[in-house]
Every structure is written in structure tokens, then in C-alpha cells.
Design a protein around this motif. Sequence first.
Motif, short mmCIF file in Angstrom:
data_model
loop_
_atom_site.label_atom_id
_atom_site.label_comp_id
_atom_site.label_asym_id
_atom_site.label_seq_id
_atom_site.Cartn_x
_atom_site.Cartn_y
_atom_site.Cartn_z
N PRO A 189 20.48 -8.22 4.08
CA PRO A 189 19.17 -8.86 3.97
C PRO A 189 18.12 -7.94 3.37
CG PRO A 189 19.48 -8.00 6.18
CD PRO A 189 20.76 -7.72 5.43
N ILE A 190 17.14 -8.52 2.73
CA ILE A 190 16.04 -7.74 2.18
C ILE A 190 15.20 -7.18 3.33
CG2 ILE A 190 13.89 -7.87 0.85
CD1 ILE A 190 16.34 -7.90 -0.87
N LEU A 191 14.94 -5.88 3.29
CA LEU A 191 14.09 -5.28 4.30
C LEU A 191 12.64 -5.50 3.89
CD1 LEU A 191 15.99 -1.92 4.85
CD2 LEU A 191 16.10 -3.99 6.22
N GLN A 192 11.90 -6.23 4.69
CA GLN A 192 10.52 -6.53 4.34
C GLN A 192 9.66 -5.27 4.43
OE1 GLN A 192 9.09 -9.26 3.05
NE2 GLN A 192 11.22 -9.83 2.83
N PRO A 193 8.86 -5.01 3.40
CA PRO A 193 8.03 -3.81 3.41
C PRO A 193 6.87 -3.92 4.38
CG PRO A 193 7.46 -5.17 1.55
CD PRO A 193 8.65 -5.83 2.22
N GLN A 194 6.50 -2.83 4.96
CA GLN A 194 5.30 -2.76 5.76
C GLN A 194 4.22 -2.09 4.93
OE1 GLN A 194 5.06 -4.24 8.76
NE2 GLN A 194 7.13 -4.96 8.29
N PRO A 195 2.97 -2.51 5.05
CA PRO A 195 1.91 -1.94 4.22
C PRO A 195 1.74 -0.45 4.48
CG PRO A 195 0.99 -3.28 5.99
CD PRO A 195 2.46 -3.54 5.97
N ARG A 196 1.82 0.35 3.41
CA ARG A 196 1.73 1.78 3.57
C ARG A 196 0.69 2.42 2.65
NH1 ARG A 196 6.96 0.54 4.24
NH2 ARG A 196 7.35 0.49 2.03
N GLY A 197 0.34 1.75 1.57
CA GLY A 197 -0.54 2.41 0.62
C GLY A 197 -1.70 1.60 0.14
N LEU A 198 -1.44 0.60 -0.69
CA LEU A 198 -2.53 -0.14 -1.33
C LEU A 198 -2.67 -1.54 -0.74
CD1 LEU A 198 -1.78 0.78 -5.06
CD2 LEU A 198 -3.46 1.82 -3.54
N PRO A 199 -3.91 -2.01 -0.53
CA PRO A 199 -4.10 -3.39 -0.08
C PRO A 199 -3.73 -4.35 -1.20
CG PRO A 199 -6.21 -2.39 -0.63
CD PRO A 199 -5.19 -1.30 -0.71
N THR A 200 -3.41 -5.58 -0.83
CA THR A 200 -3.02 -6.58 -1.83
C THR A 200 -4.21 -6.96 -2.71
OG1 THR A 200 -1.34 -7.44 -0.34
CG2 THR A 200 -2.02 -8.86 -2.17
N HIS A 201 -5.34 -7.22 -2.08
CA HIS A 201 -6.52 -7.67 -2.82
C HIS A 201 -7.61 -6.60 -2.77
CE1 HIS A 201 -4.94 -11.71 -3.41
NE2 HIS A 201 -4.51 -11.65 -2.16
N LEU A 202 -8.16 -6.30 -3.91
CA LEU A 202 -9.16 -5.26 -4.04
C LEU A 202 -10.56 -5.82 -3.82
CD1 LEU A 202 -7.65 -3.53 -7.19
CD2 LEU A 202 -7.36 -2.89 -4.80
N PRO A 203 -11.53 -4.96 -3.54
CA PRO A 203 -12.90 -5.43 -3.29
C PRO A 203 -13.51 -6.24 -4.43
CG PRO A 203 -12.65 -3.17 -2.56
CD PRO A 203 -11.38 -3.52 -3.28
N ASN A 204 -13.04 -5.99 -5.66
CA ASN A 204 -13.59 -6.73 -6.80
C ASN A 204 -12.97 -8.12 -6.96
OD1 ASN A 204 -11.05 -6.16 -7.78
ND2 ASN A 204 -11.74 -4.82 -9.42
N GLY A 205 -12.10 -8.50 -6.00
CA GLY A 205 -11.49 -9.83 -6.05
C GLY A 205 -10.17 -9.89 -6.78
N ARG A 206 -9.80 -8.83 -7.49
CA ARG A 206 -8.54 -8.80 -8.21
C ARG A 206 -7.40 -8.36 -7.29
NH1 ARG A 206 -8.96 -9.10 -13.64
NH2 ARG A 206 -6.96 -8.05 -13.91
N THR A 207 -6.16 -8.64 -7.71
CA THR A 207 -5.01 -8.17 -6.95
C THR A 207 -4.59 -6.80 -7.45
OG1 THR A 207 -3.54 -9.32 -8.49
CG2 THR A 207 -4.11 -10.47 -6.47
N THR A 208 -4.02 -6.01 -6.56
CA THR A 208 -3.52 -4.69 -6.92
C THR A 208 -2.40 -4.82 -7.95
OG1 THR A 208 -4.05 -3.81 -4.75
CG2 THR A 208 -2.44 -2.60 -6.03
N ASP A 209 -2.37 -3.93 -8.91
CA ASP A 209 -1.29 -3.90 -9.89
C ASP A 209 0.05 -3.79 -9.16
OD1 ASP A 209 -0.40 -3.34 -12.85
OD2 ASP A 209 0.55 -1.78 -11.63
N LEU A 210 1.02 -4.63 -9.55
CA LEU A 210 2.28 -4.68 -8.83
C LEU A 210 3.04 -3.36 -8.88
CD1 LEU A 210 3.57 -8.23 -9.81
CD2 LEU A 210 2.53 -7.51 -7.66
N LYS A 211 2.99 -2.68 -9.99
CA LYS A 211 3.66 -1.39 -10.09
C LYS A 211 3.02 -0.38 -9.16
CE LYS A 211 4.79 2.40 -13.23
NZ LYS A 211 4.71 2.90 -14.64
N GLU A 212 1.70 -0.33 -9.14
CA GLU A 212 1.00 0.60 -8.26
C GLU A 212 1.32 0.30 -6.80
OE1 GLU A 212 -3.15 0.57 -9.10
OE2 GLU A 212 -2.91 1.31 -11.15
#
Length: 246
Positions: free
Chosen positions: A53-76
Motif C-alpha cells: 500500500p502507498i504510505l500516506q505522507p505526513q506534513p513535514r515541510g511546506l504547507p499546501t496553500h501559501l498566504p498569497n492563495g497559490r498552491t505550493t509547487d509540487l516539486k518543492e
Amino acid sequence: SKKCSYASLCKWIHPNDPEYPACLKSMDADLVPIDEMTVDDRYETYVEAVVSPILQPQPRGLPTHLPNGRTTDLKEMALANGCTEAAWVKLTEQIPLFYADYLRLDPMIKAWYRNTPRPQLSAEIDHARREYDQVKKKLINIIKMRNSYHNSDVLDLHGAMDEEHAELLLSERFSEIERDPTILPMGSRRPRTLTVITGAGNNSIGGDPLVRDTVDAFLKQLGYRNEPLNEGCVIVHLPSDWFSLA
């Protein structure tokens, strides 16, 4: 070192935190070297060990949505969640390769079944059919592997071949969140939502209008409230009763 703007409210582990190396080490211990992700028989071992099974990631570094309303770059986001640069490149390269194989085989097989009396089956089409099934399986597992490096409130559908696989990926993620809502990042600027990336369909693999239309129809069928974030991304508001006991 740079301090987090969330201060004591932060629920993330940052690269300069003392816990960060341990997180990377524990995650790396579960991974098969990325160069084993080949098209030969070793792939079955790779899938069994890592993807299912896929191990679901736990948040460790970057939030999904940034303060400017955009989403975090997927690679980052992937790199912040323990993916290496080499692994990300390899995963990103594999998706269009398998997708190209799918586009080559799919019309051939459909045309054969449409124009050839059954149950007659030639060795050539039998071989193509087996290759086709393998390509579909490997492509969907690579998409899952790539998504395993994202936060749990993000689902990237780039590379999904058809309605069946787009709905499969959505259903699996909905089930994971419903079973355990705590896998969603805490302190999100869009709490209790799933960000679904379909792609705008402009020169992107698997980001054609079929995927966007499939997602829209599937969400309407389930009755989930959603809103477009942009042309290639939709925010799904998850049912409130999933969180009643969380």
C-alpha cells in the motif's frame, strides 16, 4: 537560522529542525532504490514493496496553500516531504513514457475488438493486450508513488489515462481521509479540503479535458461541494461528518 512565521502554532517539521534528519532516515528505510523502477519483471517486486500500500505522507515541510492563495509547487512539496531530486526526476520522466505507450496501444486494441470477430484471438493482439494491461498498471502505480510525496490534501491526476483511473485515484484518497482525517495537514489555510490537480490540458500529460470533465462529473455524482481554484485545479470540500470523531 530562519524562523517559521507560525511560531509556536506551527505543526510542521522544517529542514533546520533537529527532528528533520530522523524523519528522512525513517522514510528512506522503507524505499526501494529508484533505479529499480524498470519495465521488466523486477517492477512487480518494486510495486509490492513500495507502492502497495502507498504510505500516506505526513506534513513535514511546506504547507499546501501559501498566504498569497497559490498552491505550493509540487516539486518543492515533494522535496520537503523526503523525496530526492533524482527520484523526482525519475518519476516525472516515467509518467509520459508509460502514457505514450498507453496512447499507442489503446486505439490498436479497441480497433481490433471492434473490427475482428470474436472469440478468434491472434498472437499479436494477445501480446499487445498483455502489454497494454501492464502499461496501465505501471502508470497508475507511478502516479500513486508520485502522489505519496505530496501532502495528503493534494491529489495530482497528471498521467491518469481515462475515467476509470481518475475515479479510482479520487475514490482511494477519499477513503483514506474518511478512515483517518488526521492525515490532513493541521493548520491548513483550506482545512478539510482536498486539492485535486487535473491540469489545464495545455501540452500536459493526462491533463486533457477528459480528466477535468471526469472529476467534475464524479464530484457531482457524490454530491461533494467543490470550487475551481484555477483552470487546472479544483478544491473539494470534504463531508463534515467525516470529522465528527476526529
